[in-house]
Design a protein around this motif. Structure first.
Motif, PDB file in Angstrom:
ATOM      1  N   THR A  82       4.349  -6.770   1.577  1.00  0.00           N
ATOM      2  CA  THR A  82       5.112  -5.531   1.511  1.00  0.00           C
ATOM      3  C   THR A  82       5.806  -5.387   0.170  1.00  0.00           C
ATOM      4  OG1 THR A  82       7.100  -6.533   2.450  1.00  0.00           O
ATOM      5  CG2 THR A  82       5.527  -5.552   3.985  1.00  0.00           C
ATOM      6  N   SER A  83       6.130  -4.137  -0.143  1.00  0.00           N
ATOM      7  CA  SER A  83       6.838  -3.845  -1.386  1.00  0.00           C
ATOM      8  C   SER A  83       7.590  -2.545  -1.231  1.00  0.00           C
ATOM      9  CB  SER A  83       5.864  -3.734  -2.563  1.00  0.00           C
ATOM     10  OG  SER A  83       6.534  -3.298  -3.726  1.00  0.00           O
ATOM     11  N   TYR A  84       8.664  -2.375  -2.004  1.00  0.00           N
ATOM     12  CA  TYR A  84       9.356  -1.102  -2.073  1.00  0.00           C
ATOM     13  C   TYR A  84       8.670  -0.160  -3.048  1.00  0.00           C
ATOM     14  CZ  TYR A  84      13.335  -2.822   0.599  1.00  0.00           C
ATOM     15  OH  TYR A  84      14.134  -3.311   1.589  1.00  0.00           O
ATOM     16  N   TYR A 133       3.127  -0.495   2.516  1.00  0.00           N
ATOM     17  CA  TYR A 133       4.389   0.041   2.001  1.00  0.00           C
ATOM     18  C   TYR A 133       5.500  -0.324   2.981  1.00  0.00           C
ATOM     19  CZ  TYR A 133       7.168   3.699  -0.413  1.00  0.00           C
ATOM     20  OH  TYR A 133       8.092   4.393  -1.133  1.00  0.00           O
ATOM     21  N   ASP A 158       5.373   1.816  -4.954  1.00  0.00           N
ATOM     22  CA  ASP A 158       4.177   2.549  -4.567  1.00  0.00           C
ATOM     23  C   ASP A 158       3.059   2.098  -5.486  1.00  0.00           C
ATOM     24  OD1 ASP A 158       3.224   6.056  -4.448  1.00  0.00           O
ATOM     25  OD2 ASP A 158       2.475   4.310  -3.391  1.00  0.00           O
ATOM     26  N   SER A 166      12.444   3.899  -1.645  1.00  0.00           N
ATOM     27  CA  SER A 166      11.572   3.931  -0.472  1.00  0.00           C
ATOM     28  C   SER A 166      12.047   5.015   0.482  1.00  0.00           C
ATOM     29  CB  SER A 166      11.564   2.579   0.256  1.00  0.00           C
ATOM     30  OG  SER A 166      12.815   2.347   0.872  1.00  0.00           O
ATOM     31  N   LEU A 179      -2.103   2.769   2.730  1.00  0.00           N
ATOM     32  CA  LEU A 179      -1.552   3.432   1.558  1.00  0.00           C
ATOM     33  C   LEU A 179      -1.705   4.943   1.682  1.00  0.00           C
ATOM     34  CD1 LEU A 179      -3.155   1.220  -1.255  1.00  0.00           C
ATOM     35  CD2 LEU A 179      -0.819   1.069  -0.405  1.00  0.00           C
ATOM     36  N   THR A 181       9.459   6.874  -6.172  1.00  0.00           N
ATOM     37  CA  THR A 181       8.024   6.580  -6.226  1.00  0.00           C
ATOM     38  C   THR A 181       7.186   7.781  -5.795  1.00  0.00           C
ATOM     39  OG1 THR A 181       8.181   5.613  -4.015  1.00  0.00           O
ATOM     40  CG2 THR A 181       8.333   4.105  -5.891  1.00  0.00           C
ATOM     41  N   TRP A 202      -2.535   9.203   4.697  1.00  0.00           N
ATOM     42  CA  TRP A 202      -2.288   7.769   4.850  1.00  0.00           C
ATOM     43  C   TRP A 202      -3.562   7.139   5.393  1.00  0.00           C
ATOM     44  CZ3 TRP A 202       2.070   5.395   3.145  1.00  0.00           C
ATOM     45  CH2 TRP A 202       3.157   6.208   2.825  1.00  0.00           C
TER      46      TRP A 202
END
Length: 302
Positions: free
Chosen positions: A128-130, A100, A132, A222, A145, A195, A267
């Motif tokens: 990576t990504s904004y 994330y 979820d 995010s 995650l 998200t 996490w």
């Protein structure tokens, strides 16, 4: 000579049995629904047994299908693992880490130089990504995650607690050390992350002010953007995890209310269960845990 069914038919059966859906199996294998149905029907005719009970809305495994599925799944897993080792031998190790964007920017990237120093033979590639999302089985080797429900085919290593903590700019406190009570939040925007839509509602419920859940405010994709908006004095953000610790220590953010909510889940580092003993993954896991262990207050915002 081995008596072996068609590999295409076995692939169709394995995917359909794992998904319990011919449609989702077809999507995974990039073929038509009718192709999956035809392959499975041919396999059943060749074996002389029914592998699925079919209805208008769903399919379920028969007793014979439930017996055959783990055998076929294990065979494909062993082929995939052997192929991975064969093609990787002698080549530089590349470990694709799905992460994330907030975790990457606020925790992982500042520490990666240490992993590269310790493990020069493993090249980390961040994905990576904004958004979820679930673990990307097709591209990622491992992921970091937030996990609320574990899946049986994946391996999980807990890193951080789920910990919901409000944070804001010191300017919002107007010289006070913190707000007197949770009701004081009604005077400020609640900065939300779309998200994670339920986190503010759950925190407000635990704080005894569920009526504030209807309060509107800016919404971001995010935590890192919500944190930045909080630093700029736009409202109060809610952080899940240790991602605002450095800003608090530097005085850019404060905790306006002394109330944290231990949130269900954690996490985690995640990978496919059958790959958990691969050397690159074991080394990355060991390094992640060492980074957590060297900071005993990692699950507290102080």
């Amino acid at each position: 000579m081995r008596h072996m069914p068609s590999l295409s038919a076995l692939r169709a059966f394995e995917a359909a049995a794992r998904k319990l859906s011919f449609r989702r199996a077809a999507e995974e294998l990039n073929v038509t629904h009718s192709a999956i149905s035809h392959q499975v029907r041919g396999l059943e005719e060749g074996l002389g047994v029914a592998l699925f009970d079919r209805s208008a809305r769903s399919v379920t495994l028969t007793e014979e299908g439930a017996f055959y599925f783990p055998i076929v799944r294990d065979a494909f897993d062993r082929i995939a693992e052997g192929t991975r080792f064969l093609t990787a031998s002698g080549a530089p190790g590349v470990l694709t880490v799905q992460v994330y964007i907030t975790v990457a920017m606020r925790w992982l990237v500042p520490r990666l130089h240490d992993f590269h120093r310790l493990e020069p033979g493993v090249q980390v590639r961040l994905s990576t990504s904004y958004l979820d999302w679930e673990f990307d089985r097709s591209d990622a080797d491992v992921a970091i995650l937030f996990v609320r429900k574990q899946q049986r085919d994946l391996h999980y290593v807990s890193l951080f607690d789920g910990l919901l903590t409000p944070v804001c700019s010191p300017s919002l406190l107007d010289g006070r050390k913190m707000f007197g009570k949770a009701e004081d939040l009604s005077d400020f925007n609640l900065l939300r992350v779309y998200t994670a839509p339920d986190e503010w509602d759950d925190w407000l419920e635990a704080a005894g002010v569920p009526e504030l859940a209807s309060k509107s405010g800016p919404t971001f994709d995010s935590y890192i953007l919500a944190i930045q908006a909080a630093i700029e004095g736009q409202g109060v953000a809610l952080v899940n995890g240790p991602w605002a610790r450095e800003d608090i220590r530097a005085g850019r953010l404060v905790k306006p209310i002394d109330r944290e909510l231990r949130y269900p889940g954690a996490w985690c580092m995640v990978c496919k269960r059958e790959r958990r003993n691969e050397q690159a993954i074991k080394r990355f896991q060991s390094w992640l845990l060492s980074q957590v262990d060297c900071d005993p207050d990692i699950n507290d915002l102080r």
